[in-house]
Design an enzyme around this catalytic site. Sequence first.
Site, PDB file in Angstrom:
ATOM      1  N   SER A  69       0.816  -1.254  -0.047  1.00  0.00           N
ATOM      2  CA  SER A  69       0.089   0.144  -0.057  1.00  0.00           C
ATOM      3  C   SER A  69       1.008   1.183  -0.156  1.00  0.00           C
ATOM      4  O   SER A  69       1.941   1.373   0.544  1.00  0.00           O
ATOM      5  CB  SER A  69      -0.765   0.243   1.222  1.00  0.00           C
ATOM      6  OG  SER A  69      -1.945   1.003   1.312  1.00  0.00           O
ATOM      7  N   ASP A  70       0.355   2.268  -0.698  1.00  0.00           N
ATOM      8  CA  ASP A  70       1.231   3.615  -0.656  1.00  0.00           C
ATOM      9  C   ASP A  70       0.304   4.786  -0.730  1.00  0.00           C
ATOM     10  O   ASP A  70      -0.829   4.605  -1.430  1.00  0.00           O
ATOM     11  CB  ASP A  70       2.002   3.631  -1.672  1.00  0.00           C
ATOM     12  CG  ASP A  70       2.923   4.883  -1.726  1.00  0.00           C
ATOM     13  OD1 ASP A  70       4.045   4.905  -0.704  1.00  0.00           O
ATOM     14  OD2 ASP A  70       2.813   5.942  -2.544  1.00  0.00           O
ATOM     15  N   GLN A  71       0.319   5.739  -0.238  1.00  0.00           N
ATOM     16  CA  GLN A  71      -0.559   7.002  -0.054  1.00  0.00           C
ATOM     17  C   GLN A  71       0.155   8.320  -0.244  1.00  0.00           C
ATOM     18  O   GLN A  71       1.324   8.512   0.107  1.00  0.00           O
ATOM     19  CB  GLN A  71      -0.992   6.919   1.419  1.00  0.00           C
ATOM     20  CG  GLN A  71      -2.247   7.738   1.611  1.00  0.00           C
ATOM     21  CD  GLN A  71      -2.821   7.650   2.937  1.00  0.00           C
ATOM     22  OE1 GLN A  71      -2.406   7.999   4.070  1.00  0.00           O
ATOM     23  NE2 GLN A  71      -4.008   7.137   3.305  1.00  0.00           N
TER      24      GLN A  71
END
Length: 194
Positions: A69-71
């Site tokens: 996941s990356d934000q």
Amino acid sequence: MTRQLVLASSSRYRRALLERLRLPFTAASPDVDETPAAAESPRAMVERLSQAKAAALSTRFSEALIIGSDQCVVQGDRIIGKPGTHAAAREQLKAASGQRVEVLTGLCLLDAATQATWLDVVTYEVEFRTLDDAEIERYLLAEQPYDCAGSIQSEGLGIALLRHMRGDDPSALVGLPLIRLCEMLRAAGVSVPP
């Protein structure tokens, strides 16, 4: 046979979110360069990085289902990252005062054994109230959100800085969209809830 589940992250926030599902998992930090590529859109960046984080652990956990996941936070056409320092967080919040920002969270589930991949980007809109310097300072001293994209820690005192939030999955705002992840896990054959 139960598949090993691996969270490709060192984020305490993502670990806490994944624990909600009551599935056993291992967390491991991927070694991924998070520098945006030239002319890369924010959406393409979080999609690429979430996939890269999962892939980075696929040799080490060759039979596992790996979650990456990356934000990022986008204000206008600027990507707002993790502030890292008190001064940078103060500047981020001053710039966000009275403004809308979009939080983009890339999510990847990779079956390391077959290379099957589920990939998505979940968006969330946040509008800040008009903030004065004193309340920004009180918030920063209380929460110290220096490891949060855009200095937004909505699961804590940061909620008091906001006028509204809009999106389909509130866990996406914290960094791991659990509603979408549950769909991906079920597609991969994992029973959720266990």
